[in-house]
Design a protein around this motif. Structure first.
Motif, PDB file in Angstrom:
ATOM      1  N   ALA A 288     -48.837  -8.764  -0.006  1.00  0.00           N
ATOM      2  CA  ALA A 288     -48.158  -9.976   0.692  1.00  0.00           C
ATOM      3  C   ALA A 288     -47.602  -9.972   1.675  1.00  0.00           C
ATOM      4  N   LEU A 289     -47.367  -8.541   2.043  1.00  0.00           N
ATOM      5  CA  LEU A 289     -46.714  -9.121   3.618  1.00  0.00           C
ATOM      6  C   LEU A 289     -48.159  -9.320   4.529  1.00  0.00           C
ATOM      7  N   LEU A 290     -49.034  -8.836   4.056  1.00  0.00           N
ATOM      8  CA  LEU A 290     -50.160  -9.115   5.275  1.00  0.00           C
ATOM      9  C   LEU A 290     -50.457 -11.186   5.155  1.00  0.00           C
ATOM     10  N   SER A 291     -50.237 -11.416   3.383  1.00  0.00           N
ATOM     11  CA  SER A 291     -50.316 -12.651   3.394  1.00  0.00           C
ATOM     12  C   SER A 291     -49.376 -13.669   4.275  1.00  0.00           C
ATOM     13  N   ALA A 292     -47.581 -12.916   4.144  1.00  0.00           N
ATOM     14  CA  ALA A 292     -47.186 -14.018   4.983  1.00  0.00           C
ATOM     15  C   ALA A 292     -46.792 -13.482   6.477  1.00  0.00           C
ATOM     16  N   ARG A 293     -47.389 -12.613   7.182  1.00  0.00           N
ATOM     17  CA  ARG A 293     -47.614 -12.961   8.059  1.00  0.00           C
ATOM     18  C   ARG A 293     -49.200 -13.477   8.829  1.00  0.00           C
ATOM     19  N   GLY A 294     -50.120 -14.548   7.277  1.00  0.00           N
ATOM     20  CA  GLY A 294     -51.443 -15.148   8.512  1.00  0.00           C
ATOM     21  C   GLY A 294     -52.575 -14.892   7.979  1.00  0.00           C
ATOM     22  N   PHE A 295     -52.067 -13.550   7.100  1.00  0.00           N
ATOM     23  CA  PHE A 295     -53.723 -12.620   7.676  1.00  0.00           C
ATOM     24  C   PHE A 295     -54.596 -13.869   6.396  1.00  0.00           C
ATOM     25  N   SER A 296     -55.883 -13.752   6.149  1.00  0.00           N
ATOM     26  CA  SER A 296     -57.005 -14.760   5.628  1.00  0.00           C
ATOM     27  C   SER A 296     -57.769 -13.193   4.924  1.00  0.00           C
TER      28      SER A 296
END
Length: 280
Positions: free
Chosen positions: A249-257
């Protein structure tokens, strides 16, 4: 503890005290100042007498192990990804689970020269040195905030003759202005009040715990990583057995794909990561 007079008696006494047979054998070999995996020697010399000095060394080693000190600290070595690392109480004892992170890191590195990778919170240097050994064409950097830990890592690198650039500092601080194709980290991720910390009391606490929920350092790594990733670069993180969903969730929220996780040998989601698409 040990007053046994022969090799066989010493092994029996160690097991009676609560040590697994393999550990009892390794400790006895260490006390006899032999290689800790030379178990065949014990079988061939089971009636040999133990000197008073060996008995004293064995008693001390047995007591330390029964008190929970890692075997790696007693032997001074740990095998990791085919490398023999020197370790002591200045660094975490490398876990086999972390090899899952190395496998994933190596799989994400394209097969061409000039790539750059960084290991954040390197500890004994295990991850950085494994990557450097497997991919000599990759420029590997490693960072740790502990001067003591970095001294252990540097000594391992020198002894293994593996080229890693070592940096002392807090996470990305020593890497200002640098970008990498791969960022990898096994950061502290245990909650401060976790009851399992008692069993880990011999290892450096600052390398284990990270805030009330164990996510403080993981959050910081996810937040700051994009400033140090090339477009298409990967951030791969080890975390706790129950933290995969939160880290994704942290990665997705930061913009990672391409956010995903990898399981360890026990089938537990042990690592999560994502690819930086270059969004700002």
């Amino acid at each position: 503890m040990s007053s046994a007079s022969t090799v066989q008696q010493a092994l029996a006494q160690g097991q009676a005290a609560g040590l697994p047979r393999l550990e009892a054998q390794m400790l006895l070999l260490l006390a006899l100042q032999r290689a800790p995996h030379d178990r065949a020697w014990l079988l061939a010399h089971d009636s040999d007498p133990l000197s008073p000095a060996a008995q004293a060394r064995l008693a001390k080693l047995q007591q330390r192990r029964l008190d929970g000190e890692p075997m790696a600290y007693l032997s001074g070595e740990h095998e990791f990804y085919g490398l023999t690392l020197r370790v002591d109480a200045r660094v975490l004892d490398p876990r086999p689970d972390t090899e899952t992170l190395v496998d994933w890191a190596l799989a994400q590195l394209p097969q061409h020269a000039g790539l750059r990778a960084a290991d954040l919170g390197t500890g004994s240097g295990a991850i950085a040195l494994a990557i450097a050994q497997q991919r000599p064409d990759v420029q590997v950097s490693a960072v740790d905030a502990s001067a003591d830990a970095l001294a252990v890592a540097q000594a391992n690198g020198e002894r293994l003759r593996l080229p890693v650039t070592w940096h002392l500092g807090d996470w990305f601080s020593p890497l200002a202005g640098q970008r990498f194709e791969l960022l990898v980290s096994n950061p502290p991720y245990i909650a401060e009040a976790d009851p399992h910390m008692a069993a880990l009391r011999h290892e450096p606490r600052r390398a284990l715990t990270s805030g009330a929920d164990g996510l403080d350092d993981l959050k910081r790594l996810v937040q700051d990583a994009p400033e140090h990733l090339q477009t298409g670069g990967w951030l791969l993180l080890e975390h706790g057995w129950d933290q995969a969903e939160a880290v994704r969730a942290l990665l997705s929220a930061r913009g990672f794909s391409s956010v995903q996780s990898r399981v360890d040998l026990a089938g537990i989601e042990r690592c999560s990561g994502g690819q930086w698409p270059g969004l700002r």
